[in-house]
Design a protein around this motif. Structure first.
Motif, short mmCIF file in Angstrom:
data_model
loop_
_atom_site.label_atom_id
_atom_site.label_comp_id
_atom_site.label_asym_id
_atom_site.label_seq_id
_atom_site.Cartn_x
_atom_site.Cartn_y
_atom_site.Cartn_z
N ARG A 201 -3.00 3.95 -9.39
CA ARG A 201 -3.04 4.71 -8.13
C ARG A 201 -4.14 4.20 -7.21
O ARG A 201 -3.96 4.14 -5.98
CB ARG A 201 -3.27 6.20 -8.40
N GLU A 202 -5.27 3.79 -7.79
CA GLU A 202 -6.38 3.28 -6.98
C GLU A 202 -6.01 1.99 -6.25
O GLU A 202 -6.63 1.66 -5.23
CB GLU A 202 -7.60 3.01 -7.88
N CYS A 203 -5.03 1.27 -6.77
CA CYS A 203 -4.67 -0.04 -6.20
C CYS A 203 -3.41 0.01 -5.34
O CYS A 203 -2.98 -1.02 -4.81
CB CYS A 203 -4.47 -1.05 -7.34
N ILE A 204 -2.81 1.19 -5.21
CA ILE A 204 -1.59 1.32 -4.42
C ILE A 204 -1.94 1.53 -2.96
O ILE A 204 -2.68 2.46 -2.63
CB ILE A 204 -0.73 2.50 -4.92
N PRO A 205 -1.43 0.72 -2.05
CA PRO A 205 -1.69 0.93 -0.62
C PRO A 205 -1.12 2.27 -0.16
O PRO A 205 -0.13 2.76 -0.70
CB PRO A 205 -0.97 -0.24 0.05
N GLN A 206 -1.73 2.83 0.86
CA GLN A 206 -1.24 4.08 1.44
C GLN A 206 0.19 3.86 1.95
O GLN A 206 0.50 2.88 2.61
CB GLN A 206 -2.17 4.50 2.57
N ARG A 207 1.08 4.81 1.62
CA ARG A 207 2.51 4.63 1.83
C ARG A 207 2.88 4.29 3.28
O ARG A 207 3.56 3.29 3.52
CB ARG A 207 3.24 5.89 1.38
N GLU A 208 2.48 5.12 4.23
CA GLU A 208 2.88 4.89 5.62
C GLU A 208 2.32 3.58 6.16
O GLU A 208 3.00 2.85 6.89
CB GLU A 208 2.41 6.07 6.50
N LYS A 209 1.08 3.28 5.78
CA LYS A 209 0.46 2.03 6.22
C LYS A 209 1.20 0.83 5.65
O LYS A 209 1.43 -0.17 6.35
CB LYS A 209 -1.01 2.01 5.80
N GLN A 210 1.62 0.94 4.39
CA GLN A 210 2.34 -0.16 3.75
C GLN A 210 3.71 -0.35 4.38
O GLN A 210 4.13 -1.49 4.64
CB GLN A 210 2.50 0.13 2.25
N ILE A 211 4.41 0.74 4.66
CA ILE A 211 5.73 0.63 5.29
C ILE A 211 5.61 -0.03 6.65
O ILE A 211 6.40 -0.91 7.01
CB ILE A 211 6.39 2.02 5.40
N GLU A 212 4.61 0.38 7.43
CA GLU A 212 4.40 -0.22 8.75
C GLU A 212 4.15 -1.73 8.63
O GLU A 212 4.70 -2.52 9.42
CB GLU A 212 3.21 0.45 9.44
N HIS A 213 3.34 -2.12 7.64
CA HIS A 213 3.06 -3.55 7.44
C HIS A 213 4.32 -4.30 7.06
O HIS A 213 4.60 -5.39 7.60
CB HIS A 213 1.99 -3.73 6.36
#
Length: 224
Positions: A201-213
């Motif tokens: 969990r500590e290494c998972i990018p934030q969901r919305e930020k990752q989708i945008e990227h």
């Protein structure tokens, strides 16, 4: 035993599954490290100096030794810090973990992502082709909590960084559920197991930020 922070440096990029898997491995081993965030679209002089061949992240620096390419870095970490083994000890199982890791990085990741983004044959055909590849991993997980057995291992770090938290989010951004639970119950159970692990969990990018990227990456691929 954890090493001193100044002995280990990791050059990475927050959205890169290849960086994330190395971070998971270091945390799994209890290795302290200094993380140096990189802009992969505006590469730093340090990155180009340390990795002049590929010019990509991740790059691991340990006691002055420089290593690139995430799968090689994972093996180096496993052989350097012996606690909490990442790769299987059995030679055949170790070879199979490497084989499936190669499949994830060379087939599932690029083929699934690019086929859906470009969808040259139509979106339905692209989805079918992508899910056909994913089905191999669904079968490989049958009856297991993780690819590595009862705890995460080499293939979990490779596939876990790539499929649910990178490629799937790109599909999600296009309104596509590429891994529906009714079709892939084993993979969905595995993803839930991964989410239960704090270091993951500590290494998972934030969901919305990752989708945008990933949507920005998709646009670059469409224009390529």
């Amino acid at each position: 035993m954890a090493t001193k922070e100044e002995d280990v440096k990791l050059l990475g990029f927050w959205a890169s599954p290849f960086s994330r898997r190395v971070e998971i491995a270091l945390k799994f081993k209890g290795v302290s490290y200094e993380y140096l965030e990189q802009d992969i679209f505006n590469k730093s002089a340090l990155l180009l100096e340390l990795n002049p061949v590929f010019k990509m992240v991740p790059v691991l620096v340990h006691k002055g030794k420089i290593l690139a390419e995430s799968l090689l870095i994972l093996e180096y970490i496993d052989q350097t810090w012996k606690n909490n083994p990442i790769l299987p000890q059995d030679p055949y199982e170790k070879a199979m973990a490497r084989l499936w890791a190669k499949f994830v990085d060379e087939q599932v990741g690029p083929v699934c992502f690019k086929s859906v983004v470009k969808a040259d044959k139509g979106i339905d055909v692209a989805i079918e082709e992508a899910q056909e590849l994913i089905t191999f991993l669904e079968k490989e997980l049958s009856g297991k909590d993780f690819f590595g057995g009862k705890t995460i291992g080499f293939l979990d770090m490779v596939a876990g960084s790539m499929i649910p938290f990178c490629v799937a989010r790109a599909w999600e951004g296009m309104g596509i559920d590429m891994i529906p639970e009714e079709k892939f119950p084993e993979l969905n159970r595995w993803i839930k197991n991964l989410n239960d692990i704090e270091i993951v969990r500590e290494c998972i990018p934030q969901r919305e930020k990752q989708i945008e990227h990933m949507m920005k990456v998709a646009e670059r691929i469409k224009l390529a």
